[in-house]
Write a protein that holds these residues in place. Structure first.
Motif, mmCIF file in Angstrom:
data_model
loop_
_atom_site.group_PDB
_atom_site.id
_atom_site.type_symbol
_atom_site.label_atom_id
_atom_site.label_comp_id
_atom_site.label_asym_id
_atom_site.label_seq_id
_atom_site.Cartn_x
_atom_site.Cartn_y
_atom_site.Cartn_z
ATOM 1 N N ASP A 93 -14.677 -4.773 -13.145
ATOM 2 C CA ASP A 93 -15.434 -4.265 -11.965
ATOM 3 C C ASP A 93 -15.825 -4.970 -11.147
ATOM 4 O O ASP A 93 -16.495 -6.070 -11.412
ATOM 5 C CB ASP A 93 -16.311 -2.818 -12.667
ATOM 6 N N PHE A 94 -16.139 -4.653 -9.990
ATOM 7 C CA PHE A 94 -16.541 -5.306 -8.712
ATOM 8 C C PHE A 94 -17.914 -4.186 -8.565
ATOM 9 O O PHE A 94 -17.555 -3.510 -7.571
ATOM 10 C CB PHE A 94 -16.037 -5.630 -7.629
ATOM 11 N N THR A 95 -19.100 -4.701 -8.792
ATOM 12 C CA THR A 95 -20.211 -3.737 -8.418
ATOM 13 C C THR A 95 -21.071 -4.499 -7.450
ATOM 14 O O THR A 95 -21.328 -5.725 -7.568
ATOM 15 C CB THR A 95 -21.108 -3.491 -9.727
ATOM 16 N N ALA A 114 -14.562 5.794 0.001
ATOM 17 C CA ALA A 114 -13.205 5.561 -0.677
ATOM 18 C C ALA A 114 -12.834 4.282 -0.024
ATOM 19 O O ALA A 114 -13.470 3.732 1.016
ATOM 20 C CB ALA A 114 -12.319 6.634 -0.113
ATOM 21 N N GLN A 115 -11.821 3.792 -0.334
ATOM 22 C CA GLN A 115 -10.999 2.506 0.146
ATOM 23 C C GLN A 115 -9.552 2.738 0.172
ATOM 24 O O GLN A 115 -8.855 3.597 -0.545
ATOM 25 C CB GLN A 115 -11.285 1.281 -0.326
ATOM 26 N N ASN A 116 -8.857 1.886 0.904
ATOM 27 C CA ASN A 116 -7.547 2.031 0.965
ATOM 28 C C ASN A 116 -6.490 1.556 -0.052
ATOM 29 O O ASN A 116 -5.233 1.768 0.359
ATOM 30 C CB ASN A 116 -6.994 1.759 2.514
ATOM 31 N N SER A 117 -6.947 0.823 -0.780
ATOM 32 C CA SER A 117 -5.870 0.192 -1.792
ATOM 33 C C SER A 117 -5.793 1.248 -3.014
ATOM 34 O O SER A 117 -6.560 1.756 -3.583
ATOM 35 C CB SER A 117 -6.626 -0.954 -2.342
ATOM 36 N N ALA A 118 -4.479 1.414 -3.401
ATOM 37 C CA ALA A 118 -4.134 2.173 -4.338
ATOM 38 C C ALA A 118 -4.425 1.558 -5.886
ATOM 39 O O ALA A 118 -4.475 2.291 -6.860
ATOM 40 C CB ALA A 118 -2.439 2.519 -4.606
ATOM 41 N N GLY A 119 -4.758 0.172 -5.983
ATOM 42 C CA GLY A 119 -5.019 -0.229 -7.256
ATOM 43 C C GLY A 119 -6.628 -0.386 -7.599
ATOM 44 O O GLY A 119 -6.996 -0.915 -8.473
ATOM 45 N N LEU A 120 -7.366 0.184 -6.635
ATOM 46 C CA LEU A 120 -9.004 0.323 -6.701
ATOM 47 C C LEU A 120 -9.289 1.740 -6.618
ATOM 48 O O LEU A 120 -8.928 2.515 -5.877
ATOM 49 C CB LEU A 120 -9.378 -0.707 -5.756
ATOM 50 N N SER A 121 -10.349 1.938 -7.482
ATOM 51 C CA SER A 121 -11.183 3.351 -7.377
ATOM 52 C C SER A 121 -12.541 3.040 -6.944
ATOM 53 O O SER A 121 -12.907 1.976 -7.045
ATOM 54 C CB SER A 121 -10.994 4.012 -8.442
ATOM 55 N N VAL A 122 -13.411 4.000 -6.581
ATOM 56 C CA VAL A 122 -14.527 3.521 -5.949
ATOM 57 C C VAL A 122 -15.547 4.612 -6.706
ATOM 58 O O VAL A 122 -15.208 5.824 -6.743
ATOM 59 C CB VAL A 122 -14.925 3.935 -4.434
ATOM 60 N N LYS A 139 -30.403 2.592 -0.458
ATOM 61 C CA LYS A 139 -29.780 1.433 -1.097
ATOM 62 C C LYS A 139 -28.501 2.259 -2.082
ATOM 63 O O LYS A 139 -29.170 3.082 -2.683
ATOM 64 C CB LYS A 139 -30.525 0.445 -2.020
ATOM 65 N N ILE A 140 -27.243 1.690 -1.794
ATOM 66 C CA ILE A 140 -26.078 2.482 -2.416
ATOM 67 C C ILE A 140 -25.622 1.584 -3.472
ATOM 68 O O ILE A 140 -25.321 0.401 -2.862
ATOM 69 C CB ILE A 140 -25.274 3.194 -1.656
ATOM 70 N N THR A 141 -25.545 1.777 -4.641
ATOM 71 C CA THR A 141 -24.752 0.940 -5.370
ATOM 72 C C THR A 141 -23.329 0.932 -5.494
ATOM 73 O O THR A 141 -23.109 2.428 -5.970
ATOM 74 C CB THR A 141 -25.285 0.701 -6.757
ATOM 75 N N ILE A 142 -22.405 0.197 -5.306
ATOM 76 C CA ILE A 142 -20.772 0.879 -5.198
ATOM 77 C C ILE A 142 -20.136 -0.200 -6.249
ATOM 78 O O ILE A 142 -20.384 -1.286 -6.248
ATOM 79 C CB ILE A 142 -20.302 0.433 -3.838
ATOM 80 N N THR A 143 -19.351 0.651 -6.998
ATOM 81 C CA THR A 143 -18.378 -0.120 -8.183
ATOM 82 C C THR A 143 -16.811 0.043 -7.608
ATOM 83 O O THR A 143 -16.629 1.052 -7.651
ATOM 84 C CB THR A 143 -18.782 0.413 -9.351
ATOM 85 N N LEU A 144 -16.159 -1.133 -7.462
ATOM 86 C CA LEU A 144 -14.771 -0.863 -7.199
ATOM 87 C C LEU A 144 -14.182 -1.361 -8.621
ATOM 88 O O LEU A 144 -14.306 -2.366 -8.987
ATOM 89 C CB LEU A 144 -14.447 -2.019 -6.345
ATOM 90 N N ARG A 145 -13.530 -0.406 -9.250
ATOM 91 C CA ARG A 145 -13.152 -0.431 -10.428
ATOM 92 C C ARG A 145 -11.604 -0.744 -10.111
ATOM 93 O O ARG A 145 -10.883 -0.026 -9.474
ATOM 94 C CB ARG A 145 -13.033 0.825 -11.233
ATOM 95 N N ILE A 146 -10.910 -1.882 -10.902
ATOM 96 C CA ILE A 146 -9.500 -2.119 -10.714
ATOM 97 C C ILE A 146 -8.649 -1.611 -11.666
ATOM 98 O O ILE A 146 -8.850 -1.509 -12.704
ATOM 99 C CB ILE A 146 -9.444 -3.779 -10.902
ATOM 100 N N LYS A 151 -0.978 -3.338 -7.912
ATOM 101 C CA LYS A 151 -1.320 -2.711 -6.469
ATOM 102 C C LYS A 151 -2.723 -3.119 -5.720
ATOM 103 O O LYS A 151 -2.943 -2.822 -4.759
ATOM 104 C CB LYS A 151 -1.485 -1.277 -6.749
ATOM 105 N N ALA A 152 -3.329 -4.028 -6.590
ATOM 106 C CA ALA A 152 -4.719 -4.442 -5.832
ATOM 107 C C ALA A 152 -4.172 -5.677 -4.646
ATOM 108 O O ALA A 152 -3.457 -6.457 -5.332
ATOM 109 C CB ALA A 152 -5.711 -4.848 -6.804
#
Length: 199
Positions: A93-95, A114-122, A139-146, A151-152
């Motif tokens: 994950d990228f947080t 949201a984001q536009n890549s099918a290989g990542l969720s938010v 402040k918001i903490t966002i995690t991009l889960r691969i 598809k990423a």
């Protein structure tokens, strides 16, 4: 009785002075005088009302208040820095943190990130929907889960987040480009998680 001369009144008669005959329009004059006063008062009242209505209708009207701004016009979405997490190395994950600021207008609610890549969720913390008041920063903490490396994106050159914003004026989805630092950190996280598997 004989002779000529004025007729004498009898014993039980009295001389009465003849009453003055009534004037033919006296009562009517009194009656009409009252009506004249009433009519005059009504005319004065109507004139005052008409003048007031005219002044009200012709007075300068205040300008209506301008509508509040669109939410995308007053919101800043600024990339802060990656957030280290024990789970990140294990899951890939990228947080990271972002600062959401509302510069003016009514409070703004974030209803979706949201984001536009099918290989990542938010995933965000706080979880949408959440609200930020005017003239404040959150402040918001966002995690991009691969989710799928194939598809990423391998090289996230101009990655952005689609953020749906709502205030009393409108609902808008705005794409925020978070800058070159975000792109470098995301690309590094994708390489670390997926290696050469990502396209």
């Amino acid at each position: 009785m004989s002779g000529t001369g004025p007729v004498e009144p009898g014993a039980d008669t009295h001389v009465r002075r003849a009453a003055r005959p009534p004037r033919p329009f006296a009562g009517l004059t009194r009656h009409c005088g009252g009506h004249r006063r009433t009519a005059l008062a009504a005319v004065v009242t109507l004139s005052a009302v008409a003048a007031g209505c005219y002044l009200y209708a012709t007075r300068p009207q205040p300008r209506p208040a301008p509508p509040p701004p669109y939410p995308s016009q007053v919101v800043d979405f600024v990339y802060l820095t990656p957030v280290p997490s024990p789970r990140t190395a294990a899951t890939g994950d990228f947080t990271f943190g972002v600062a959401l600021s509302v510069r003016a207008g009514p409070p703004v609610t974030v209803t979706r990130i949201a984001q536009n890549s099918a290989g990542l969720s938010v995933i965000s913390s706080p979880t949408a929907p959440f609200q930020t008041k005017s003239h404040s920063t959150r402040k918001i903490t966002i995690t991009l889960r691969i989710t799928e490396c194939e598809k990423a994106p391998r090289n996230a050159g101009f990655p952005f987040l689609d953020v749906t914003l709502r205030n009393t004026r409108a609902i808008q989805t705005h794409s925020f480009i978070l800058g070159p630092r975000y792109a470098q950190h995301l690309s590094a996280a994708l390489r670390d998680a997926c290696g050469n598997d990502s396209p």
